[in-house]
Design an enzyme around this catalytic site. Structure first.
Site, PDB file in Angstrom:
ATOM      1  N   LYS A   9       0.669  -1.160   0.045  1.00  0.00           N
ATOM      2  CA  LYS A   9       0.045   0.159   0.156  1.00  0.00           C
ATOM      3  C   LYS A   9       0.552   1.376   0.250  1.00  0.00           C
ATOM      4  O   LYS A   9       2.425   1.671   0.271  1.00  0.00           O
ATOM      5  CB  LYS A   9      -1.162  -0.453   1.314  1.00  0.00           C
ATOM      6  N   TYR A  49     -13.027  -1.898  -2.101  1.00  0.00           N
ATOM      7  CA  TYR A  49     -13.259  -2.448  -1.062  1.00  0.00           C
ATOM      8  C   TYR A  49     -15.150  -2.584  -0.698  1.00  0.00           C
ATOM      9  O   TYR A  49     -15.681  -1.516   0.149  1.00  0.00           O
ATOM     10  CB  TYR A  49     -12.045  -0.762  -0.314  1.00  0.00           C
ATOM     11  N   ASN A 113      -1.570  -0.093   7.076  1.00  0.00           N
ATOM     12  CA  ASN A 113      -1.116  -1.356   7.507  1.00  0.00           C
ATOM     13  C   ASN A 113      -0.306  -2.069   6.325  1.00  0.00           C
ATOM     14  O   ASN A 113      -0.262  -3.475   6.588  1.00  0.00           O
ATOM     15  CB  ASN A 113      -2.248  -2.190   7.990  1.00  0.00           C
ATOM     16  N   HIS A 116      -2.172  -5.301   1.750  1.00  0.00           N
ATOM     17  CA  HIS A 116      -3.193  -6.493   1.285  1.00  0.00           C
ATOM     18  C   HIS A 116      -3.220  -7.499   0.320  1.00  0.00           C
ATOM     19  O   HIS A 116      -2.278  -7.947   0.052  1.00  0.00           O
ATOM     20  CB  HIS A 116      -4.475  -5.667   0.483  1.00  0.00           C
ATOM     21  N   GLU A 127     -10.746 -10.359  -7.128  1.00  0.00           N
ATOM     22  CA  GLU A 127      -9.241  -8.917  -7.138  1.00  0.00           C
ATOM     23  C   GLU A 127      -8.589  -8.950  -7.898  1.00  0.00           C
ATOM     24  O   GLU A 127      -8.367  -7.835  -8.433  1.00  0.00           O
ATOM     25  CB  GLU A 127      -8.953  -8.985  -5.865  1.00  0.00           C
TER      26      GLU A 127
HETATM   27  P1  CMP Z   1      -7.573  -4.335   4.319  1.00  0.00           P
HETATM   28  O1  CMP Z   1      -6.988  -6.344   4.698  1.00  0.00           O
HETATM   29  O2  CMP Z   1      -6.774  -4.035   2.807  1.00  0.00           O
HETATM   30  O3  CMP Z   1      -8.458  -4.311   4.165  1.00  0.00           O
HETATM   31  C1  CMP Z   1      -9.583  -3.642   4.468  1.00  0.00           C
HETATM   32  C2  CMP Z   1      -8.994  -2.575   5.352  1.00  0.00           C
HETATM   33  O4  CMP Z   1      -9.588  -0.928   5.606  1.00  0.00           O
HETATM   34  C3  CMP Z   1      -7.460  -3.232   6.482  1.00  0.00           C
HETATM   35  O5  CMP Z   1      -6.993  -3.634   6.013  1.00  0.00           O
HETATM   36  C4  CMP Z   1      -6.802  -1.733   7.061  1.00  0.00           C
HETATM   37  O6  CMP Z   1      -6.544  -1.538   6.350  1.00  0.00           O
HETATM   38  C5  CMP Z   1      -8.444  -0.625   6.883  1.00  0.00           C
HETATM   39  N1  CMP Z   1      -9.361  -0.952   8.425  1.00  0.00           N
HETATM   40  C6  CMP Z   1      -9.507   0.654   8.754  1.00  0.00           C
HETATM   41  N2  CMP Z   1      -9.896   0.329  10.343  1.00  0.00           N
HETATM   42  C7  CMP Z   1     -10.367  -1.074  10.075  1.00  0.00           C
HETATM   43  C8  CMP Z   1     -10.972  -1.641  11.165  1.00  0.00           C
HETATM   44  N3  CMP Z   1     -11.575  -1.275  12.649  1.00  0.00           N
HETATM   45  N4  CMP Z   1     -11.455  -3.230  10.990  1.00  0.00           N
HETATM   46  C9  CMP Z   1     -10.365  -3.941  10.082  1.00  0.00           C
HETATM   47  N5  CMP Z   1     -10.254  -2.713   8.963  1.00  0.00           N
HETATM   48  C10 CMP Z   1      -9.694  -1.454   9.142  1.00  0.00           C
END
Ligand code: CMP
Length: 135
Positions: A9, A49, A113, A116, A127
C-alpha cells in the site's frame, strides 16, 4: 486457486518497504506473475473495498489507498497461496500482529497497515480480475 492479489500500500511505497515485502514473498518460494507501481483511482478503490462501504473507517481507507502509488502484485504458489500470504502479513490489528509478520515487524496502524492480501479463493479471483483484467 494458486494465485492471490497482494498490494504493497501507499505507506509501504513511501517508506521504501516494497523491496522488503517482495523479498519475503520470493524467499518463501512464491512467484511474481504480475506487478505494477500504480495510482489506485477512486473507482477501483471503491470496487475493491465495496464490502467496507458504510463502516466508520471507510473514508479514511479510500483517502489512504488513493493518496500515492501502490505496488500491486499477483503472486503464485501452491493451492491456497492466499493463506500463505495472509499468514506472512499478520492480522489487521497491529497489536496482535506477531514479530516475523510484515505488519508485526513494520506497522503500528490499523489503516496504514502496509499490505493487502486477498482473504479467500473467491476474493483472489475477483481482485485479480479487477486489477489485472485479462491475466
Ligand atoms: P485490508 O486488508 O486492505 O482490508 C480492509 C482495510 O481497512 C484494512 O486492510 C485496513 O487497512 C483498513 N481498516 C481500518 N480500520 C479497520 C478496522 N477497524 N477493521 C478492519 N480494517 C480496518
Amino acid at each position: 486457486m494458486r494465485r492471490t492479489l497482494v498490494i504493497a500500500k501507499p505507506d509501504a511505497v513511501e517508506r521504501r518497504l516494497v523491496g522488503e515485502i517482495v523479498r519475503r514473498l520470493e524467499q518463501k518460494g512464491l512467484r511474481l506473475v504480475a506487478a505494477e507501481l500504480r495510482m489506485i483511482g477512486a473507482e477501483t478503490a471503491a470496487a475493491h473495498y465495496a464490502e467496507h462501504e458504510g463502516k466508520a473507517f471507510y473514508s479514511d481507507l479510500i483517502s489512504f489507498i488513493t493518496r500515492s502509488p501502490s505496488f500491486v502484485m499477483v503472486v503464485e504458489g501452491p493451492e491456497d497461496t492466499w493463506k500463505i500470504v495472509r499468514a506472512m502479513m499478520g492480522p489487521t490489528d497491529p497489536a496482535e500482529a506477531p514479530p516475523g509478520t510484515i505488519r508485526g515487524d513494520f506497522g503500528t496502524e490499523m489503516t496504514e497497515n502496509l499490505v493487502h492480501g486477498s482473504d479467500g479463493a473467491e476474493a483472489a479471483t475477483r481482485e485479480i480480475s479487477l486489477f489485472f483484467p485479462g491475466l
